[in-house]
Scaffold this motif. Sequence first.
Motif, mmCIF file in Angstrom:
data_model
loop_
_atom_site.group_PDB
_atom_site.id
_atom_site.type_symbol
_atom_site.label_atom_id
_atom_site.label_comp_id
_atom_site.label_asym_id
_atom_site.label_seq_id
_atom_site.Cartn_x
_atom_site.Cartn_y
_atom_site.Cartn_z
ATOM 1 N N UNK A 78 46.774 -15.492 64.468
ATOM 2 C CA UNK A 78 47.563 -15.403 63.184
ATOM 3 C C UNK A 78 48.690 -16.555 63.125
ATOM 4 N N UNK A 79 48.313 -16.160 61.298
ATOM 5 C CA UNK A 79 49.518 -16.521 60.965
ATOM 6 C C UNK A 79 50.029 -16.002 60.078
ATOM 7 N N UNK A 80 51.535 -15.566 60.245
ATOM 8 C CA UNK A 80 52.236 -14.776 59.280
ATOM 9 C C UNK A 80 52.562 -15.794 58.906
ATOM 10 N N UNK A 81 52.713 -15.311 57.083
ATOM 11 C CA UNK A 81 53.195 -16.652 56.212
ATOM 12 C C UNK A 81 53.872 -15.978 55.154
ATOM 13 N N UNK A 82 55.001 -16.151 55.661
ATOM 14 C CA UNK A 82 56.318 -15.478 54.259
ATOM 15 C C UNK A 82 56.759 -16.600 54.288
ATOM 16 N N UNK A 83 57.723 -15.824 52.497
ATOM 17 C CA UNK A 83 58.656 -16.778 51.842
ATOM 18 C C UNK A 83 57.727 -18.363 51.047
ATOM 19 N N UNK A 84 56.217 -17.346 50.427
ATOM 20 C CA UNK A 84 54.953 -18.818 50.598
ATOM 21 C C UNK A 84 56.306 -19.115 49.238
ATOM 22 N N UNK A 85 55.764 -20.395 49.500
ATOM 23 C CA UNK A 85 56.039 -21.809 48.585
ATOM 24 C C UNK A 85 55.099 -22.239 47.364
ATOM 25 N N UNK A 86 54.467 -22.256 46.431
ATOM 26 C CA UNK A 86 53.752 -23.179 45.759
ATOM 27 C C UNK A 86 53.030 -24.673 46.784
ATOM 28 N N UNK A 106 45.006 -30.789 63.154
ATOM 29 C CA UNK A 106 43.892 -31.194 62.541
ATOM 30 C C UNK A 106 43.080 -32.177 63.400
ATOM 31 N N UNK A 107 43.388 -32.695 64.583
ATOM 32 C CA UNK A 107 42.372 -33.387 64.911
ATOM 33 C C UNK A 107 41.889 -32.806 66.614
ATOM 34 N N UNK A 108 41.959 -31.461 66.442
ATOM 35 C CA UNK A 108 41.400 -30.109 68.224
ATOM 36 C C UNK A 108 39.574 -30.292 67.529
ATOM 37 N N UNK A 109 39.176 -30.553 68.305
ATOM 38 C CA UNK A 109 38.031 -30.239 68.372
ATOM 39 C C UNK A 109 36.850 -29.141 67.576
ATOM 40 N N UNK A 110 37.483 -27.864 67.664
ATOM 41 C CA UNK A 110 36.476 -26.980 66.844
ATOM 42 C C UNK A 110 37.655 -26.331 66.047
ATOM 43 N N UNK A 111 36.878 -26.414 64.913
ATOM 44 C CA UNK A 111 37.406 -25.647 63.742
ATOM 45 C C UNK A 111 36.249 -24.503 63.070
ATOM 46 N N UNK A 112 36.724 -24.136 62.081
ATOM 47 C CA UNK A 112 36.126 -22.919 61.703
ATOM 48 C C UNK A 112 36.465 -23.386 60.273
ATOM 49 N N UNK A 113 35.999 -22.177 59.189
ATOM 50 C CA UNK A 113 35.007 -22.683 58.032
ATOM 51 C C UNK A 113 36.430 -23.124 56.795
ATOM 52 N N UNK A 114 37.646 -21.791 57.457
ATOM 53 C CA UNK A 114 38.735 -22.075 56.463
ATOM 54 C C UNK A 114 38.941 -20.952 55.334
ATOM 55 N N UNK A 115 40.139 -20.923 54.950
ATOM 56 C CA UNK A 115 40.467 -20.192 53.965
ATOM 57 C C UNK A 115 40.950 -19.925 52.764
ATOM 58 N N UNK A 116 40.915 -19.951 51.744
ATOM 59 C CA UNK A 116 41.502 -20.499 50.931
ATOM 60 C C UNK A 116 43.308 -19.686 50.964
ATOM 61 N N UNK A 117 44.413 -20.291 50.237
ATOM 62 C CA UNK A 117 45.858 -19.698 50.522
ATOM 63 C C UNK A 117 46.243 -20.397 49.040
ATOM 64 N N UNK A 118 46.430 -19.532 47.879
ATOM 65 C CA UNK A 118 47.263 -20.073 46.214
ATOM 66 C C UNK A 118 47.876 -19.356 46.292
ATOM 67 N N UNK A 119 49.055 -20.326 46.151
ATOM 68 C CA UNK A 119 50.974 -19.529 46.022
ATOM 69 C C UNK A 119 50.673 -20.198 44.378
ATOM 70 N N UNK A 120 51.449 -19.232 42.934
ATOM 71 C CA UNK A 120 51.814 -19.266 42.445
ATOM 72 C C UNK A 120 53.490 -19.503 41.256
ATOM 73 N N UNK A 121 53.541 -19.696 41.605
ATOM 74 C CA UNK A 121 55.509 -19.998 41.211
ATOM 75 C C UNK A 121 55.752 -18.936 39.228
#
Length: 121
Positions: A78-86, A106-121
């Motif tokens: 998990x990654x809990x993200x609070x007080x998000x900024x743009x 970023x250099x780890x051997x295995x990674x997923x496909x990703x999930x988009x996070x968008x923070x608006x001001x």
Amino acid sequence: QVQLAESGGGSVQAGGSLRLSCTGSGYSYGYCMGWFRQAPGKEREGVAVIDSDAMTDYADSVKGRFTISKDHAKNTLYLQMNSLKPEDTGMYYCAARGPCVADRVPGFNVRGQGTQVTVSS
């Protein structure tokens, strides 16, 4: 074969929160696991990492706002993200198998496909 799949991304306003999840299979609990992100036109940035003893490391830009954790029973990171900024906007990836330091994720051997996070001001 290690496989990772992220979920939980979305669009929020500044100051809001999101919790990202990464479900994995085929990996050892001894692996270091972490999150990195990439914004358009920017370099990949290691965000957080957690080792087999639940020791953590964070990028300075997210310290005090983000929390990495894992649930072995659910094979989930998990990654809990609070007080998000743009400036937190970007594609977030979970990754496994590498030196257990946040800026190395970023250099780890295995990674997923990703999930988009968008923070608006």
